[in-house]
Design a protein around this motif. Sequence first.
Motif, PDB file in Angstrom:
ATOM      1  N   GLN A 140       0.800  -1.216   0.000  1.00  0.00           N
ATOM      2  CA  GLN A 140       0.000   0.000   0.000  1.00  0.00           C
ATOM      3  C   GLN A 140       0.834   1.268   0.000  1.00  0.00           C
ATOM      4  O   GLN A 140       0.313   2.359  -0.192  1.00  0.00           O
ATOM      5  N   ARG A 141       2.142   1.125   0.159  1.00  0.00           N
ATOM      6  CA  ARG A 141       3.024   2.284   0.047  1.00  0.00           C
ATOM      7  C   ARG A 141       3.180   2.722  -1.403  1.00  0.00           C
ATOM      8  O   ARG A 141       3.563   3.871  -1.674  1.00  0.00           O
ATOM      9  N   ARG A 142       2.910   1.825  -2.346  1.00  0.00           N
ATOM     10  CA  ARG A 142       3.140   2.116  -3.761  1.00  0.00           C
ATOM     11  C   ARG A 142       1.876   2.550  -4.503  1.00  0.00           C
ATOM     12  O   ARG A 142       1.949   3.007  -5.647  1.00  0.00           O
ATOM     13  N   LEU A 143       0.741   2.353  -3.858  1.00  0.00           N
ATOM     14  CA  LEU A 143      -0.508   2.789  -4.484  1.00  0.00           C
ATOM     15  C   LEU A 143      -0.572   4.319  -4.489  1.00  0.00           C
ATOM     16  O   LEU A 143       0.001   4.970  -3.632  1.00  0.00           O
ATOM     17  N   PRO A 144      -1.272   4.918  -5.454  1.00  0.00           N
ATOM     18  CA  PRO A 144      -2.109   4.296  -6.487  1.00  0.00           C
ATOM     19  C   PRO A 144      -1.407   4.041  -7.812  1.00  0.00           C
ATOM     20  O   PRO A 144      -2.034   3.622  -8.774  1.00  0.00           O
ATOM     21  N   PHE A 145      -0.095   4.287  -7.871  1.00  0.00           N
ATOM     22  CA  PHE A 145       0.594   4.238  -9.155  1.00  0.00           C
ATOM     23  C   PHE A 145       1.128   2.863  -9.508  1.00  0.00           C
ATOM     24  O   PHE A 145       1.347   2.558 -10.675  1.00  0.00           O
ATOM     25  N   GLN A 146       1.368   2.016  -8.496  1.00  0.00           N
ATOM     26  CA  GLN A 146       1.828   0.659  -8.739  1.00  0.00           C
ATOM     27  C   GLN A 146       1.000  -0.310  -7.915  1.00  0.00           C
ATOM     28  O   GLN A 146       0.826  -0.107  -6.708  1.00  0.00           O
ATOM     29  N   VAL A 147       0.471  -1.339  -8.563  1.00  0.00           N
ATOM     30  CA  VAL A 147      -0.251  -2.399  -7.863  1.00  0.00           C
ATOM     31  C   VAL A 147       0.692  -3.589  -7.800  1.00  0.00           C
ATOM     32  O   VAL A 147       0.893  -4.295  -8.785  1.00  0.00           O
ATOM     33  N   GLU A 148       1.300  -3.781  -6.639  1.00  0.00           N
ATOM     34  CA  GLU A 148       2.370  -4.764  -6.494  1.00  0.00           C
ATOM     35  C   GLU A 148       2.213  -5.502  -5.165  1.00  0.00           C
ATOM     36  O   GLU A 148       1.981  -4.872  -4.129  1.00  0.00           O
ATOM     37  N   TYR A 149       2.326  -6.814  -5.198  1.00  0.00           N
ATOM     38  CA  TYR A 149       2.234  -7.625  -3.984  1.00  0.00           C
ATOM     39  C   TYR A 149       3.633  -7.978  -3.496  1.00  0.00           C
ATOM     40  O   TYR A 149       4.525  -8.288  -4.299  1.00  0.00           O
ATOM     41  N   VAL A 150       3.816  -7.918  -2.187  1.00  0.00           N
ATOM     42  CA  VAL A 150       5.072  -8.305  -1.543  1.00  0.00           C
ATOM     43  C   VAL A 150       4.896  -9.713  -0.993  1.00  0.00           C
ATOM     44  O   VAL A 150       3.934  -9.995  -0.282  1.00  0.00           O
ATOM     45  N   ARG A 151       5.829 -10.597  -1.304  1.00  0.00           N
ATOM     46  CA  ARG A 151       5.762 -11.978  -0.840  1.00  0.00           C
ATOM     47  C   ARG A 151       6.490 -12.107   0.493  1.00  0.00           C
ATOM     48  O   ARG A 151       7.654 -11.731   0.617  1.00  0.00           O
ATOM     49  N   CYS A 152       5.793 -12.637   1.498  1.00  0.00           N
ATOM     50  CA  CYS A 152       6.379 -12.865   2.815  1.00  0.00           C
ATOM     51  C   CYS A 152       6.475 -14.370   3.035  1.00  0.00           C
ATOM     52  O   CYS A 152       5.454 -15.058   3.092  1.00  0.00           O
ATOM     53  N   GLY A 153       7.690 -14.860   3.169  1.00  0.00           N
ATOM     54  CA  GLY A 153       7.894 -16.287   3.316  1.00  0.00           C
ATOM     55  C   GLY A 153       8.081 -16.758   4.740  1.00  0.00           C
ATOM     56  O   GLY A 153       8.126 -17.963   4.992  1.00  0.00           O
ATOM     57  N   ASP A 154       8.183 -15.801   5.695  1.00  0.00           N
ATOM     58  CA  ASP A 154       8.304 -16.186   7.099  1.00  0.00           C
ATOM     59  C   ASP A 154       7.659 -15.114   7.970  1.00  0.00           C
ATOM     60  O   ASP A 154       7.286 -14.042   7.502  1.00  0.00           O
ATOM     61  N   SER A 155       7.545 -15.420   9.265  1.00  0.00           N
ATOM     62  CA  SER A 155       6.810 -14.523  10.156  1.00  0.00           C
ATOM     63  C   SER A 155       7.522 -13.197  10.357  1.00  0.00           C
ATOM     64  O   SER A 155       6.876 -12.155  10.503  1.00  0.00           O
ATOM     65  N   ASP A 156       8.839 -13.185  10.347  1.00  0.00           N
ATOM     66  CA  ASP A 156       9.551 -11.931  10.525  1.00  0.00           C
ATOM     67  C   ASP A 156       9.339 -11.003   9.327  1.00  0.00           C
ATOM     68  O   ASP A 156       9.294  -9.774   9.485  1.00  0.00           O
ATOM     69  N   ALA A 157       9.188 -11.563   8.146  1.00  0.00           N
ATOM     70  CA  ALA A 157       8.880 -10.737   6.978  1.00  0.00           C
ATOM     71  C   ALA A 157       7.488 -10.118   7.116  1.00  0.00           C
ATOM     72  O   ALA A 157       7.266  -8.965   6.719  1.00  0.00           O
ATOM     73  N   VAL A 158       6.549 -10.873   7.700  1.00  0.00           N
ATOM     74  CA  VAL A 158       5.211 -10.325   7.939  1.00  0.00           C
ATOM     75  C   VAL A 158       5.277  -9.195   8.963  1.00  0.00           C
ATOM     76  O   VAL A 158       4.672  -8.136   8.780  1.00  0.00           O
ATOM     77  N   ALA A 159       6.027  -9.401  10.049  1.00  0.00           N
ATOM     78  CA  ALA A 159       6.176  -8.362  11.070  1.00  0.00           C
ATOM     79  C   ALA A 159       6.799  -7.102  10.475  1.00  0.00           C
ATOM     80  O   ALA A 159       6.353  -5.976  10.758  1.00  0.00           O
ATOM     81  N   ALA A 160       7.798  -7.272   9.638  1.00  0.00           N
ATOM     82  CA  ALA A 160       8.439  -6.118   9.000  1.00  0.00           C
ATOM     83  C   ALA A 160       7.464  -5.400   8.080  1.00  0.00           C
ATOM     84  O   ALA A 160       7.438  -4.158   8.015  1.00  0.00           O
ATOM     85  N   ALA A 161       6.619  -6.154   7.369  1.00  0.00           N
ATOM     86  CA  ALA A 161       5.644  -5.547   6.473  1.00  0.00           C
ATOM     87  C   ALA A 161       4.588  -4.772   7.248  1.00  0.00           C
ATOM     88  O   ALA A 161       4.139  -3.701   6.814  1.00  0.00           O
ATOM     89  N   ILE A 162       4.185  -5.291   8.398  1.00  0.00           N
ATOM     90  CA  ILE A 162       3.222  -4.574   9.236  1.00  0.00           C
ATOM     91  C   ILE A 162       3.835  -3.266   9.740  1.00  0.00           C
ATOM     92  O   ILE A 162       3.214  -2.204   9.666  1.00  0.00           O
ATOM     93  N   HIS A 163       5.059  -3.330  10.223  1.00  0.00           N
ATOM     94  CA  HIS A 163       5.715  -2.133  10.765  1.00  0.00           C
ATOM     95  C   HIS A 163       5.951  -1.092   9.682  1.00  0.00           C
ATOM     96  O   HIS A 163       5.805   0.107   9.923  1.00  0.00           O
ATOM     97  N   ALA A 164       6.281  -1.540   8.484  1.00  0.00           N
ATOM     98  CA  ALA A 164       6.620  -0.619   7.397  1.00  0.00           C
ATOM     99  C   ALA A 164       5.395  -0.077   6.667  1.00  0.00           C
ATOM    100  O   ALA A 164       5.540   0.689   5.719  1.00  0.00           O
ATOM    101  N   LEU A 165       4.184  -0.471   7.078  1.00  0.00           N
ATOM    102  CA  LEU A 165       2.926  -0.029   6.464  1.00  0.00           C
ATOM    103  C   LEU A 165       2.726  -0.602   5.068  1.00  0.00           C
ATOM    104  O   LEU A 165       1.951  -0.060   4.277  1.00  0.00           O
TER     105      LEU A 165
END
Length: 351
Positions: free
Chosen positions: A27-52
């Motif tokens: 959601q940091r890249r919207l509205p100009f880029q629709v891009e999904y970030v792949r999280c392969g472990d729980s720490d990547a999910v935590a980082a994604a939550i913190h980074a918005l």
Amino acid sequence: MTDIDFDRYDRIRPIRWTGDALELLDQRRLPFQVEYVRCGDSDAVAAAIHALTVRGAPAIGIAAAWGAVLAAREVEAADGVAALAALEPALQRLNAARPTAVNLAWALARMRGALAGAGADWRARLEREAQAIAEEDLAANRRMGALGAALIAPGSGVLTHCNTGSLATAGFGTALGVIRAGVAQGRIDRVYAGETRPWLQGARLTVWELEQDGIAPTLIADAAASHLMKSGQVQWVVVGADRICANGDTANKIGTYQLAIAARHHGLKFMVAAPSSTVDMATPSGDAIEIEERDPGELFGVGGVRTAAENVGAWNPVFDVTPHELIDAIVTERGVIERPDAAAMRAAFPG
């Protein structure tokens, strides 16, 4: 009033579980880029939550639940009790990613509960619980959308703040779900969205999301809200919440409190729409809420372009608390609480 065409008004999904990874719409890249970030472990999910990368209280909770599922991939345990002990550090890291949104702790508590008494099938139970959290959120949003829209007279204008739609939830949205339902039923003629500094969730996310559903919103500067209210173009302010206290105080994106004050002054109605998972009866009032403060540097520019002078200080709380006295209705999937206070909250949430 007409029924709601959910296929038309519910097209966006910010969270996708693939079976071996979590994909989050960045959601940091919207509205100009629709891009999904792949999280392969729980720490990547935590980082994604913190980074918005993912944001919005319900969506954060859902993402954290799937983060727990990913953490389980790295644990060997004979049963749920042993698994919980091994998973606890990862769950704590997920919980620390954003402290204000109660849905995060609530979802992780549900995941812990799923492990209690589980046998060798504890991984499957954990995954079923994460899926249930997501499905229940979507159903709750559709229910509260209809309940909230029923309070709004046909032909009304509404103002919303931040982003509370499909992007912030499993789908349909909380406050934006009320607005979607109101538009579908012919109750809402005009939708205004504040830009929501400093991350511009209103400008970048809300107006983009509404346009995907064929709803034409009008963007305003945050500072224009009181003038808009005075013009008579809006009759309701409809917002979400990251935490609802036992006395009906609510925490939401910074700027919500001043909208409630201005709405009361101008005789407008103020509605908070959030799922029951956002209700925290263990927190007596807004004074007890931990308000997250982010990097002051977020205030120094827009889109990577600095707009403030060098060597200045800044204060960057990202939530504020709206006292219950300024709220006309809290809407959850369980029903409507009009003029919320401690007694009304206890009656609605006796457990």
